[in-house]
Design a protein around this motif. Structure first.
Motif, PDB file in Angstrom:
ATOM      1  N   THR A  29       0.831  -1.209   0.000  1.00 56.01           N
ATOM      2  CA  THR A  29       0.000   0.000   0.000  1.00 56.01           C
ATOM      3  C   THR A  29       0.863   1.256   0.000  1.00 56.01           C
ATOM      4  N   GLN A  30       1.923   1.254   0.802  1.00 50.70           N
ATOM      5  CA  GLN A  30       2.823   2.404   0.853  1.00 50.70           C
ATOM      6  C   GLN A  30       3.551   2.591  -0.479  1.00 50.70           C
ATOM      7  N   LEU A  31       4.029   1.494  -1.067  1.00 50.12           N
ATOM      8  CA  LEU A  31       4.717   1.592  -2.356  1.00 50.12           C
ATOM      9  C   LEU A  31       3.771   2.098  -3.437  1.00 50.12           C
ATOM     10  N   SER A  32       2.563   1.580  -3.443  1.00 48.17           N
ATOM     11  CA  SER A  32       1.572   2.011  -4.434  1.00 48.17           C
ATOM     12  C   SER A  32       1.295   3.501  -4.300  1.00 48.17           C
ATOM     13  N   ALA A  33       1.136   3.962  -3.077  1.00 51.31           N
ATOM     14  CA  ALA A  33       0.865   5.379  -2.840  1.00 51.31           C
ATOM     15  C   ALA A  33       2.049   6.230  -3.291  1.00 51.31           C
ATOM     16  N   TYR A  34       3.260   5.764  -3.043  1.00 54.39           N
ATOM     17  CA  TYR A  34       4.455   6.499  -3.447  1.00 54.39           C
ATOM     18  C   TYR A  34       4.540   6.578  -4.972  1.00 54.39           C
ATOM     19  N   CYS A  35       4.243   5.469  -5.645  1.00 48.62           N
ATOM     20  CA  CYS A  35       4.254   5.455  -7.111  1.00 48.62           C
ATOM     21  C   CYS A  35       3.199   6.406  -7.671  1.00 48.62           C
ATOM     22  N   LEU A  36       2.016   6.399  -7.075  1.00 50.98           N
ATOM     23  CA  LEU A  36       0.966   7.314  -7.528  1.00 50.98           C
ATOM     24  C   LEU A  36       1.380   8.769  -7.335  1.00 50.98           C
ATOM     25  N   GLU A  37       2.065   9.041  -6.246  1.00 49.73           N
ATOM     26  CA  GLU A  37       2.532  10.407  -6.003  1.00 49.73           C
ATOM     27  C   GLU A  37       3.565  10.817  -7.050  1.00 49.73           C
ATOM     28  N   ILE A  38       4.485   9.919  -7.384  1.00 45.15           N
ATOM     29  CA  ILE A  38       5.467  10.215  -8.435  1.00 45.15           C
ATOM     30  C   ILE A  38       4.740  10.498  -9.742  1.00 45.15           C
ATOM     31  N   LEU A  39       3.763   9.659 -10.080  1.00 45.19           N
ATOM     32  CA  LEU A  39       3.007   9.856 -11.324  1.00 45.19           C
ATOM     33  C   LEU A  39       2.293  11.207 -11.327  1.00 45.19           C
ATOM     34  N   ARG A  40       1.735  11.580 -10.195  1.00 42.33           N
ATOM     35  CA  ARG A  40       1.073  12.896 -10.097  1.00 42.33           C
ATOM     36  C   ARG A  40       2.078  14.027 -10.308  1.00 42.33           C
ATOM     37  N   GLN A  41       3.259  13.870  -9.735  1.00 42.08           N
ATOM     38  CA  GLN A  41       4.291  14.904  -9.844  1.00 42.08           C
ATOM     39  C   GLN A  41       4.750  15.114 -11.288  1.00 42.08           C
ATOM     40  N   ILE A  42       4.660  14.064 -12.100  1.00 40.55           N
ATOM     41  CA  ILE A  42       5.096  14.200 -13.492  1.00 40.55           C
ATOM     42  C   ILE A  42       3.915  14.432 -14.434  1.00 40.55           C
ATOM     43  N   GLY A  43       2.735  14.691 -13.856  1.00 38.61           N
ATOM     44  CA  GLY A  43       1.612  15.130 -14.672  1.00 38.61           C
ATOM     45  C   GLY A  43       0.537  14.110 -14.987  1.00 38.61           C
ATOM     46  N   CYS A  44       0.605  12.924 -14.427  1.00 36.56           N
ATOM     47  CA  CYS A  44      -0.432  11.920 -14.662  1.00 36.56           C
ATOM     48  C   CYS A  44      -1.533  12.092 -13.617  1.00 36.56           C
ATOM     49  N   SER A  45      -2.765  12.078 -14.066  1.00 34.60           N
ATOM     50  CA  SER A  45      -3.866  12.322 -13.127  1.00 34.60           C
ATOM     51  C   SER A  45      -4.619  11.050 -12.742  1.00 34.60           C
ATOM     52  N   ASP A  46      -4.132   9.891 -13.151  1.00 35.90           N
ATOM     53  CA  ASP A  46      -4.815   8.641 -12.812  1.00 35.90           C
ATOM     54  C   ASP A  46      -4.831   8.413 -11.303  1.00 35.90           C
ATOM     55  N   THR A  47      -5.864   7.742 -10.848  1.00 32.83           N
ATOM     56  CA  THR A  47      -5.972   7.421  -9.426  1.00 32.83           C
ATOM     57  C   THR A  47      -5.625   5.962  -9.160  1.00 32.83           C
ATOM     58  N   GLU A  48      -5.344   5.216 -10.225  1.00 27.67           N
ATOM     59  CA  GLU A  48      -4.934   3.817 -10.091  1.00 27.67           C
ATOM     60  C   GLU A  48      -3.626   3.619 -10.835  1.00 27.67           C
ATOM     61  N   LEU A  49      -2.834   2.666 -10.347  1.00 28.25           N
ATOM     62  CA  LEU A  49      -1.557   2.386 -10.995  1.00 28.25           C
ATOM     63  C   LEU A  49      -1.778   1.716 -12.347  1.00 28.25           C
TER      64      LEU A  49
END
Length: 81
Positions: A29-49
């Motif tokens: 869960t922590q890794l998934s959240a971290y990956c989603l945060e990285i994706l958000r930082q680079i401009g991806c707006s998805d809420t799922e990996l």
């Protein structure tokens, strides 16, 4: 003669590996959240990996790659000044 570029790449990779090792103990869960945060930082707006970030190994590789790139950017900016 050692190339300064290779030295920077080696340093970045070593620091990125340290980040990955710190996260190896993190929950899925922590890794998934971290990956989603990285994706958000680079401009991806998805809420799922995406499909290619579903396993723990994929997530750790993604985080390590991103960390290596991010540290590279910081070191490159510092070397200019």
């Amino acid at each position: 003669m050692t190339s300064p570029v290779m030295t920077v790449i080696r340093v970045n990779l070593e620091r990125a590996k340290e980040v990955a090792q710190e996260l190896e103990q993190a929950s899925y869960t922590q890794l998934s959240a971290y990956c989603l945060e990285i994706l958000r930082q680079i401009g991806c707006s998805d809420t799922e990996l995406p499909v290619n970030l579903q396993t723990r190994e994929q997530q750790l590789n993604f985080i390590t790659g991103f960390a290596s790139y991010a540290f590279g950017e910081v070191l490159n900016v510092q070397s200019i000044h």
